[in-house]
Design a protein around this motif. Sequence first.
Motif, PDB file in Angstrom:
ATOM      1  N   ARG A  25      23.175 -32.191   3.181  1.00 32.25           N
ATOM      2  CA  ARG A  25      23.797 -33.269   4.413  1.00 32.25           C
ATOM      3  C   ARG A  25      24.318 -33.412   6.017  1.00 32.25           C
ATOM      4  O   ARG A  25      24.000 -33.806   7.197  1.00 32.25           O
ATOM      5  CB  ARG A  25      24.169 -35.096   4.038  1.00 32.25           C
ATOM      6  CG  ARG A  25      22.983 -35.474   3.210  1.00 32.25           C
ATOM      7  CD  ARG A  25      24.222 -36.626   2.300  1.00 32.25           C
ATOM      8  NE  ARG A  25      24.560 -37.459   3.831  1.00 32.25           N
ATOM      9  CZ  ARG A  25      24.787 -39.198   3.234  1.00 32.25           C
ATOM     10  NH1 ARG A  25      25.594 -38.879   1.866  1.00 32.25           N
ATOM     11  NH2 ARG A  25      25.436 -39.774   3.853  1.00 32.25           N
ATOM     12  N   ASP A  30      23.760 -35.036   9.002  1.00 29.66           N
ATOM     13  CA  ASP A  30      23.540 -36.405   9.434  1.00 29.66           C
ATOM     14  C   ASP A  30      24.469 -37.443   9.987  1.00 29.66           C
ATOM     15  O   ASP A  30      26.109 -36.937  10.143  1.00 29.66           O
ATOM     16  CB  ASP A  30      24.229 -36.557   7.909  1.00 29.66           C
ATOM     17  CG  ASP A  30      24.272 -38.736   6.841  1.00 29.66           C
ATOM     18  OD1 ASP A  30      25.346 -39.290   7.568  1.00 29.66           O
ATOM     19  OD2 ASP A  30      23.241 -38.312   6.182  1.00 29.66           O
ATOM     20  N   MET A  32      26.382 -40.317   9.396  1.00 30.24           N
ATOM     21  CA  MET A  32      27.208 -40.328   8.749  1.00 30.24           C
ATOM     22  C   MET A  32      28.802 -39.158   9.040  1.00 30.24           C
ATOM     23  O   MET A  32      29.807 -39.210   9.203  1.00 30.24           O
ATOM     24  CB  MET A  32      27.731 -40.372   6.896  1.00 30.24           C
ATOM     25  CG  MET A  32      28.892 -40.665   6.610  1.00 30.24           C
ATOM     26  SD  MET A  32      29.016 -40.775   5.330  1.00 30.24           S
ATOM     27  CE  MET A  32      28.730 -39.118   4.526  1.00 30.24           C
ATOM     28  N   PHE A  33      28.389 -37.791   8.898  1.00 29.33           N
ATOM     29  CA  PHE A  33      29.390 -36.697   8.882  1.00 29.33           C
ATOM     30  C   PHE A  33      29.443 -36.543  10.441  1.00 29.33           C
ATOM     31  O   PHE A  33      30.562 -35.982  10.825  1.00 29.33           O
ATOM     32  CB  PHE A  33      28.620 -34.989   8.393  1.00 29.33           C
ATOM     33  CG  PHE A  33      28.329 -35.103   6.908  1.00 29.33           C
ATOM     34  CD1 PHE A  33      30.265 -34.805   6.750  1.00 29.33           C
ATOM     35  CD2 PHE A  33      27.515 -35.820   5.724  1.00 29.33           C
ATOM     36  CE1 PHE A  33      29.971 -35.248   4.889  1.00 29.33           C
ATOM     37  CE2 PHE A  33      27.773 -35.421   4.440  1.00 29.33           C
ATOM     38  CZ  PHE A  33      28.775 -34.956   4.358  1.00 29.33           C
ATOM     39  N   ALA A  35      29.460 -38.637  12.799  1.00 32.23           N
ATOM     40  CA  ALA A  35      30.657 -40.162  13.192  1.00 32.23           C
ATOM     41  C   ALA A  35      32.025 -39.321  12.833  1.00 32.23           C
ATOM     42  O   ALA A  35      33.008 -40.181  13.050  1.00 32.23           O
ATOM     43  CB  ALA A  35      30.403 -41.414  12.309  1.00 32.23           C
ATOM     44  N   SER A  36      32.514 -39.018  11.086  1.00 32.98           N
ATOM     45  CA  SER A  36      33.280 -38.473  10.795  1.00 32.98           C
ATOM     46  C   SER A  36      34.059 -37.405  11.122  1.00 32.98           C
ATOM     47  O   SER A  36      34.918 -37.674  11.585  1.00 32.98           O
ATOM     48  CB  SER A  36      33.438 -38.147   9.263  1.00 32.98           C
ATOM     49  OG  SER A  36      32.638 -37.067   9.103  1.00 32.98           O
TER      50      SER A  36
END
Length: 160
Positions: A25, A30, A32-33, A35-36
Amino acid sequence: MKLAQALGANALADKDPLPPELRERLLARDPMFVASHWVLATAAVVGVVVALATLRPWQAALPRRLLLVVAWTLGVFMISRSVGLLGFGFVGDTLLLTGVRPPPAEHAALARELAWWDLLLWSPFFLLWGASWTAAGWRLGRRRAATEPRVPGPAQPPPI
C-alpha cells in the motif's frame, strides 16, 4: 524523506519495516500513506523549530517547560525505538538475524532484509536523533538552572 515521499518519490520506501500488505500500500501510494507522509513532514518541520528554540535566544517566546518535555519525550522515545523496546531496533533485529526470534515463515527473506536495513540504517539514525534531543533537553535544563535567580537563604555569619 517523508516530504519527498509525500511529493511522489519512493526514497527508501521499499526499506520501511512494514508487513508486506502495508508495504504494498505504501509503494502504491495509498491515500492513507500519502496523508501520513504529509503529517510526518509537518511534524518534522515543527520538530526543527522546537529544536532550534532550545538553542536560540527567541526560545523565551515558548514555555521553557514545554520545550523540556518535548525534547526529553522525543529523546526517550527515539532511543527506545533504536534499542528495540518498541519492536524494532538493535535488540529485535539482532534476535531476528541470529535466529533467536524466528521471522514469519511466509515473509522470512523480506523480514531478514528489513532487519538488516533497520540494524544498519534506521536504528543508528534513531539513536543519534534521540541522543540529540536528550542533549538539547539536558542543555536547556542546565541553562535554566544557571539563569534562574537564586533565592537567598538565611544570613550566615562570616567564618572566623
